[in-house]
Design an enzyme around this catalytic site. Structure first.
Site, PDB file in Angstrom:
ATOM      1  N   ASP A  98     -23.228  11.572 -12.324  1.00 14.67           N
ATOM      2  CA  ASP A  98     -21.801  11.861 -12.113  1.00 14.67           C
ATOM      3  C   ASP A  98     -20.969  11.779 -13.404  1.00 14.67           C
ATOM      4  O   ASP A  98     -19.921  11.129 -13.432  1.00 14.67           O
ATOM      5  CB  ASP A  98     -21.193  10.882 -11.099  1.00 14.67           C
ATOM      6  CG  ASP A  98     -22.054  10.660  -9.873  1.00 14.67           C
ATOM      7  OD1 ASP A  98     -22.793  11.587  -9.503  1.00 14.67           O
ATOM      8  OD2 ASP A  98     -21.985   9.556  -9.295  1.00 14.67           O
ATOM      9  N   GLU A 121     -19.238  17.268  -1.915  1.00 13.44           N
ATOM     10  CA  GLU A 121     -18.627  16.152  -2.647  1.00 13.44           C
ATOM     11  C   GLU A 121     -18.377  16.573  -4.086  1.00 13.44           C
ATOM     12  O   GLU A 121     -18.663  17.704  -4.495  1.00 13.44           O
ATOM     13  CB  GLU A 121     -19.557  14.936  -2.615  1.00 13.44           C
ATOM     14  CG  GLU A 121     -20.924  15.190  -3.252  1.00 13.44           C
ATOM     15  CD  GLU A 121     -21.939  14.102  -2.960  1.00 13.44           C
ATOM     16  OE1 GLU A 121     -21.715  13.312  -2.036  1.00 13.44           O
ATOM     17  OE2 GLU A 121     -22.970  14.064  -3.656  1.00 13.44           O
TER      18      GLU A 121
END
Length: 500
Positions: free
Chosen positions: A53, A223
């Site tokens: 991420d 997401e």
């Protein structure tokens, strides 16, 4: 996301945003543009360890990457950062934020989003992986006086602590538009929201209709929303598929407003079964003053099955004339200019990186391989035999790797000061497939190329138009790529593997 990717190249306001200056943030000298990189030329992963991420920022003449520590949830109690002046050599800044500095956070600290404003540095994060509104957790905001922290909780509670429109409060991204309005994008569980941030960056504003949150979920969204602006258009990117699976990927939409509507256009980044799986949860970096863009993301090495076995990578991102984004190609290169050999695994011999080269001491068959699985490909390397009467060169389509002179199944092409270029196959023993005369001077680099297309194997040295060796062999169809020495010491540089 950082100010660095926010606005169209060439506009003064964009450069101020990139430096963190819009809205009174810290302003440093203009960051030096790196060379016109096509990927992480010194190799992906570009830093060591399991991380995911990544989000990026430009602060005080340095590029910063803030990732999630890819570990079991209970061990995700801290965030590290990495910085670089050239996107090649990276400095680790450990523990920029820890749960010790956030009273309500216990674990599952995810997806940091950095931004600078008001003379300070802000880091938005998710914590506790809440599963309902009865649980404590969600999206927090921390603040520091330096890019590398330490960051401390800015408000003593989550900024977003509830499910709204079905969106789990995780995977936040922060964007400041040209009019100085800040927005936060977030959401898991297949729903995405956007909210306004007030000028203090620690409280939420409202839209003209009085609402605090607007749902902006595009088709296929799972997401990881990311927002950037280019040439007056707003680009929303997000992740699709399952984060532990090979189908994890990135798609995007373009809108005329920061709140959409966002209509899915295409997938931008996906797994390549020859390079890596599970490529997703991205951020975007625009080099200030240029139209050069990079996509930063995480991916899983082919040999790994653990969901948390994720590494950081970046590749070049290109736009078409109409503003749409071309699909990203995960390139395989390593010029060793970062002083390390991340992503390589050795099988015998003695290996080191020095002077921007990958160096092997003399051994009988020491080899080093990447974690790839190419079939039809072009393999390149600059090879210098530095000592010994043996040979050095490229291994390709290799499987069943072990320590030993011919302890693998695959092909090898090398050059030797004995005056030959050779090509052969190994399977616990050695079968020579071709040989051609070649003057090889120790200490002199030679550009070695192999082109493998189906059963046709071609070997080139320096002259890339006329092969020195051409053979037909169907023994090995695909496998890993790398370098090898046999009764010689050698150095290797500018290794690249390209799908054909």
């Amino acid at each position: 996301m950082s100010h660095a990717r926010r606005a169209a190249a060439g506009l003064l306001v964009s450069l101020l945003v990139a430096a963190g200056g819009l809205g009174g943030g810290p302003v440093g000298p203009a960051v030096a543009a790196p060379p016109d990189l096509t990927t992480a030329e010194a190799g992906n992963p570009f830093v060591g360890g399991w991380y995911a991420d990544p989000d990026v920022a430009i602060y005080n003449n340095r590029y910063y990457v803030f990732p999630t520590a890819s570990r079991p949830y209970a061990e995700q109690t801290y965030l590290d950062a990495f910085s670089s002046t050239d996107l090649i050599t990276w400095t680790k800044h450990p523990n920029v934020l820890t749960t010790a500095n956030v009273s309500w956070a216990r674990y599952a600290v995810w997806a940091p989003a950095p931004i600078a404003r008001n003379g300070r540095y802000y880091l938005y994060f998710a914590a506790n992986d809440i599963q309902s509104n009865a649980a404590l957790g969600g999206i927090g905001v921390a603040v520091a006086d330096r890019p590398e922290g330490p960051y401390t909780d800015a408000i003593g509670r989550p900024l977003i602590a509830q499910f709204v429109n079905g969106a789990q409060p995780i995977d936040q991204d922060v964007f400041i538009d040209d009019d100085r309005q800040a927005y936060i994008y977030y959401g898991g569980w297949g729903h995405a929201n956007v909210a306004k941030l007030n000028g203090d960056m620690t409280s939420l504003g409202t839209f003209a209709d009085g609402s605090t949150f607007k749902e902006i979920t595009p088709a296929g969204y799972v997401e990881g929303p990311q927002m950037f602006k280019r040439n007056g258009k707003y680009y929303l990117m997000w992740s699709e598929g399952g984060w532990t699976g090979p189908d994890y990927s990135v798609a995007y939409a373009i809108a005329d407003s920061p709140t959409g509507p966002f209509r899915r256009l295409d997938k931008v980044l996906a797994q390549d079964p020859a390079v890596a799986r599970g490529a997703g949860h991205n951020s975007v970096l625009n080099i200030p003053g240029t139209d050069s863009w990079f996509i930063f993301y995480h991916r899983r090495p082919l040999s790994q099955t653990d969901g948390n076995a994720r590494q950081l990578a970046y590749d070049r991102m290109y736009f078409n004339a109409d503003g749409t984004i071309r699909r990203v190609t995960m390139l395989v290169k390593d010029d060793f200019s970062d002083g390390n050999a991340l992503g390589w695994r050795t099988y015998g011999g003695s290996w080191s990186v020095a002077g921007g080269q990958y160096r092997a001491a003399a051994s009988y068959g020491g080899k080093s391989l990447l974690d790839d699985n190419h079939a039809n490909a072009r393999y390149d390397a600059d090879v210098t035999v530095t000592a010994g009467s043996g040979d050095a060169g490229l291994v390709f389509r290799a499987t069943a790797l072990a320590v030993g002179a011919d302890a693998y199944r695959g092909y090898y092409a090398g050059i030797t000061p004995a005056g030959r270029v050779i090509l052969g196959r190994a399977a616990g023993n050695w079968t020579q497939l071709g040989s051609a005369p070649l003057t090889v001077t120790p200490g002199t680099p030679y550009h070695l190329r192999v082109e493998a297309a189906g059963t046709t194997l071609k070997v080139f040295v320096n002259d890339m138009t006329t092969p020195r060796i051409t053979v037909t062999d169907s023994t090995h169809a695909s496998g890993a790529s790398g370098v090898r020495v046999y009764n010689a010491a050698a150095s290797f540089d500018n290794v690249a593997v390209t799908n054909r």
